[in-house]
Write a protein that holds these residues in place. Sequence first.
Motif, PDB file in Angstrom:
ATOM      1  N   ASP A 172       2.158  14.806   5.008  1.00 26.26           N
ATOM      2  CA  ASP A 172       2.582  16.055   5.652  1.00 26.26           C
ATOM      3  C   ASP A 172       2.128  16.132   7.104  1.00 26.26           C
ATOM      4  N   ASP A 173       1.079  15.401   7.427  1.00 22.99           N
ATOM      5  CA  ASP A 173       0.569  15.432   8.801  1.00 22.99           C
ATOM      6  C   ASP A 173       1.406  14.581   9.753  1.00 22.99           C
ATOM      7  N   LEU A 174       2.273  13.729   9.208  1.00 18.00           N
ATOM      8  CA  LEU A 174       3.069  12.843  10.054  1.00 18.00           C
ATOM      9  C   LEU A 174       4.320  13.536  10.546  1.00 18.00           C
ATOM     10  N   ASP A 175       4.738  13.167  11.736  1.00 14.97           N
ATOM     11  CA  ASP A 175       6.074  13.525  12.176  1.00 14.97           C
ATOM     12  C   ASP A 175       7.046  12.526  11.513  1.00 14.97           C
ATOM     13  N   THR A 176       8.328  12.831  11.542  1.00 11.71           N
ATOM     14  CA  THR A 176       9.321  11.955  10.910  1.00 11.71           C
ATOM     15  C   THR A 176      10.428  11.630  11.913  1.00 11.71           C
ATOM     16  N   PRO A 177      11.216  10.577  11.676  1.00 10.10           N
ATOM     17  CA  PRO A 177      11.068   9.622  10.584  1.00 10.10           C
ATOM     18  C   PRO A 177       9.873   8.700  10.820  1.00 10.10           C
ATOM     19  N   ALA A 178       9.272   8.256   9.729  1.00 10.58           N
ATOM     20  CA  ALA A 178       8.098   7.392   9.814  1.00 10.58           C
ATOM     21  C   ALA A 178       8.157   6.352   8.699  1.00 10.58           C
ATOM     22  N   LEU A 179       7.824   5.137   9.048  1.00 14.03           N
ATOM     23  CA  LEU A 179       7.787   4.042   8.079  1.00 14.03           C
ATOM     24  C   LEU A 179       6.432   4.083   7.369  1.00 14.03           C
ATOM     25  N   ILE A 180       6.485   4.161   6.044  1.00 14.82           N
ATOM     26  CA  ILE A 180       5.280   4.341   5.227  1.00 14.82           C
ATOM     27  C   ILE A 180       5.064   3.088   4.384  1.00 14.82           C
ATOM     28  N   LEU A 181       3.851   2.570   4.403  1.00 15.11           N
ATOM     29  CA  LEU A 181       3.522   1.404   3.582  1.00 15.11           C
ATOM     30  C   LEU A 181       2.421   1.789   2.611  1.00 15.11           C
ATOM     31  N   ASP A 182       2.712   1.670   1.321  1.00  9.20           N
ATOM     32  CA  ASP A 182       1.710   1.939   0.288  1.00  9.20           C
ATOM     33  C   ASP A 182       0.915   0.663   0.058  1.00  9.20           C
ATOM     34  N   LEU A 183      -0.325   0.647   0.543  1.00  7.30           N
ATOM     35  CA  LEU A 183      -1.117  -0.589   0.519  1.00  7.30           C
ATOM     36  C   LEU A 183      -1.429  -1.048  -0.897  1.00  7.30           C
ATOM     37  N   ASP A 184      -1.728  -0.105  -1.791  1.00  7.04           N
ATOM     38  CA  ASP A 184      -2.029  -0.507  -3.171  1.00  7.04           C
ATOM     39  C   ASP A 184      -0.841  -1.230  -3.794  1.00  7.04           C
ATOM     40  N   VAL A 185       0.358  -0.701  -3.565  1.00  6.29           N
ATOM     41  CA  VAL A 185       1.547  -1.321  -4.153  1.00  6.29           C
ATOM     42  C   VAL A 185       1.798  -2.691  -3.517  1.00  6.29           C
ATOM     43  N   MET A 186       1.700  -2.763  -2.177  1.00  7.26           N
ATOM     44  CA  MET A 186       1.937  -4.049  -1.515  1.00  7.26           C
ATOM     45  C   MET A 186       0.919  -5.088  -1.986  1.00  7.26           C
ATOM     46  N   GLU A 187      -0.325  -4.693  -2.091  1.00  5.79           N
ATOM     47  CA  GLU A 187      -1.351  -5.660  -2.495  1.00  5.79           C
ATOM     48  C   GLU A 187      -1.133  -6.116  -3.935  1.00  5.79           C
ATOM     49  N   ALA A 188      -0.682  -5.206  -4.795  1.00  4.34           N
ATOM     50  CA  ALA A 188      -0.353  -5.610  -6.177  1.00  4.34           C
ATOM     51  C   ALA A 188       0.818  -6.586  -6.178  1.00  4.34           C
ATOM     52  N   ASN A 189       1.822  -6.332  -5.345  1.00  5.73           N
ATOM     53  CA  ASN A 189       2.951  -7.269  -5.245  1.00  5.73           C
ATOM     54  C   ASN A 189       2.465  -8.644  -4.774  1.00  5.73           C
ATOM     55  N   ILE A 190       1.599  -8.657  -3.766  1.00 10.38           N
ATOM     56  CA  ILE A 190       1.071  -9.936  -3.263  1.00 10.38           C
ATOM     57  C   ILE A 190       0.353 -10.687  -4.386  1.00 10.38           C
ATOM     58  N   ARG A 191      -0.483  -9.964  -5.147  1.00 16.37           N
ATOM     59  CA  ARG A 191      -1.207 -10.621  -6.251  1.00 16.37           C
ATOM     60  C   ARG A 191      -0.237 -11.151  -7.299  1.00 16.37           C
ATOM     61  N   THR A 192       0.796 -10.376  -7.604  1.00 15.50           N
ATOM     62  CA  THR A 192       1.764 -10.801  -8.625  1.00 15.50           C
ATOM     63  C   THR A 192       2.465 -12.088  -8.210  1.00 15.50           C
ATOM     64  N   ILE A 193       2.946 -12.134  -6.973  1.00 13.52           N
ATOM     65  CA  ILE A 193       3.677 -13.325  -6.515  1.00 13.52           C
ATOM     66  C   ILE A 193       2.738 -14.527  -6.469  1.00 13.52           C
TER      67      ILE A 193
END
Lengths: 371, 371
Positions: free
Chosen positions: A16-37
């Motif tokens: 909510d503190d961000l202005d938009t449009p803004a590219l958002i990266l969920d680090l937990d999800v990305m790191e889980a994807n990295i571990r999976t691959i």
Amino acid sequence: MPAQSASTPQPGATKDDLDTPALILDLDVMEANIRTIAAQCAERSVAWRPHAKGHKAPSIARQQLDAGALGVTCAKLGEAEVMAAAGIRDLLIANLIVGPHKVRRLVELRRHADPVVCVDHADQVASFSRAMHAAGLRLRVLVEVDIGMKRVGVAPGEETLKLARLVADSPGLKLAGIMGYEGHLLAVADPAEKAASIRHALATLVATAELLRAKGLPCPIVSCAGTGSYRYSIQQPGITEIQAGGAIFMDAYYRHTCQVADLNYALTVLTTVVSRPAPDRAIIDAGRKTLNKEVHMPLVAGRDDIRVVSLSAEHGTLELDPSAQGLKIGERLELIPGYADLTTMLHDVYHCFRGGKLESVLPIAARGKLQ
Amino acid sequence: MPAQSASTPQPGATKDDLDTPALILDLDVMEANIRTIAAQCAERSVAWRPHAKGHKAPSIARQQLDAGALGVTCAKLGEAEVMAAAGIRDLLIANLIVGPHKVRRLVELRRHADPVVCVDHADQVASFSRAMHAAGLRLRVLVEVDIGMKRVGVAPGEETLKLARLVADSPGLKLAGIMGYEGHLLAVADPAEKAASIRHALATLVATAELLRAKGLPCPIVSCAGTGSYRYSIQQPGITEIQAGGAIFMDAYYRHTCQVADLNYALTVLTTVVSRPAPDRAIIDAGRKTLNKEVHMPLVAGRDDIRVVSLSAEHGTLELDPSAQGLKIGERLELIPGYADLTTMLHDVYHCFRGGKLESVLPIAARGKLQ
């Protein structure tokens, strides 16, 4: 007299503190994807050299290396320069580098890093050999093989052998192997047909590698595969490494066209509803300069009752089912990119979140490095 | 250990001195286009407020103002901030500005410049009025009217009157007029049908302006038109200004889809042939991260015997007629963008040429200002 510009949000901020449009990266999800691959590759004893053309951020490349990646793949020499400047040495430039400006830069890059480049013609071999030999350097080279995509590359078999031998015989060069890309098979709908056609394409690549070895040429690298195919490609005996990169972010194309099921969406675009001109229509502040729709239309995260129906340059048009028609001007939505690779290039930074809080604002450092 | 990166070419350089891909701007052609449009508008006593969303460069906006433009149009608040920082005051933000972050920035912008903003809902009016009144400022506001495009805007006639009256009655705001966009009519193929349909759409806009005036409301601005329609729109009595912006660059879409005949191509992308995998196929170093193909496929300048048949993210595929099959790896081609507006945003700089010599390297300063 500088007007105030968009302020950089501070760590700990919420969405909510961000202005938009803004590219958002969920680090937990990305790191889980990295571990999976990484685990999927390790299980098959195939190395992972993830493509960085989608994320363009050295710190994400570093996370992939820390998770076990062998090196990094780049699409442009300029991207490899950004990675090398961040201290990453093992860099495959999976593209054809041509012209005196780039050959000079490649010599300079070779002084600081250990790039691998591709060739599909004797002219490229000659220019690299001359420059590297003159500089007292040695450059690793892959022969790019056309395994059915009909874009770049030489034919498998004898043609590849001929070019590989030229590389091996050229001063300043070191034959490092071959690569191919089954990019024409990512969207095959039937899983059995997809598996069979990828197996067939990669079999020609592996057979070509064996031909090289039978003729006494080294072929340590046999590289292929993107996110839409890698789960099939790592099962192919003889493939030594894969390049799948977009998998760490995932997107609608990989999920719905390529049927990649075991990775999750890490990347979204936060948008604001700016107009409600009709009960079933809402307009958001993200169009084609913020999102790409060419490969797959973006999806609205968590809202099956709202669809992106069109993107013009500056506006996105949403179609609302009756259950969504209470949507108001000023409300925010998160969109899942249709194709992350053509979305990140539109942005300057990732807003990296963990557990709902902003952890960092990460520059997309190699954005715009088109040369 | 920084690797050498692409060096900035120096003034006086030729195109051969540039690395590729590179965005090339022919200043003589652009300046002639600017003069042509300014003269066409002057002849009809219609003001020109050219859209800057395509060029994103304050110095080009300045050239347009010097040629007689009334002000500048922007698509994003962030673009207007860049223009204001360069000292340009009269800025139409032809988009809907929503949310507390942007309203704060708009107040700040108003302190340094004289923006005009659009509204299509009472909520936007309320937020602007509150903020401007509290700051002791007054903001010019247009009501955005839907003249058939079905994207944003209120209905012509009574609905527009109602919203215009609200603006006029709101402290901190000044009703400046109305705008509409005939963007749904740019691609009508038959010129007579195109003229008639644009005339019909704009007649509703002009009639709405007259309704406002009849009800005692000021309506000094009646704004419309893009490059694909402006030659028709300037003929409409009652239109006070047009926004056509991409016209200064021209592109394949405007020429071949919108049939804009009296302006010339000022913008090209210089590319290098990097692969010649088949007699009738060449691959260039410009794909969808360098060029856009969504609106129209790029064209090869001066070569009717070479066609761009596909663009993937990093590669462009050309089809060669027999007369072009001598094309070699390393040769260069210039491509005319399919749609300049979605091409410039992919680049960081214009390489500005005059008479075959590089005059300057101009930053695309508002690139990436998506907020």
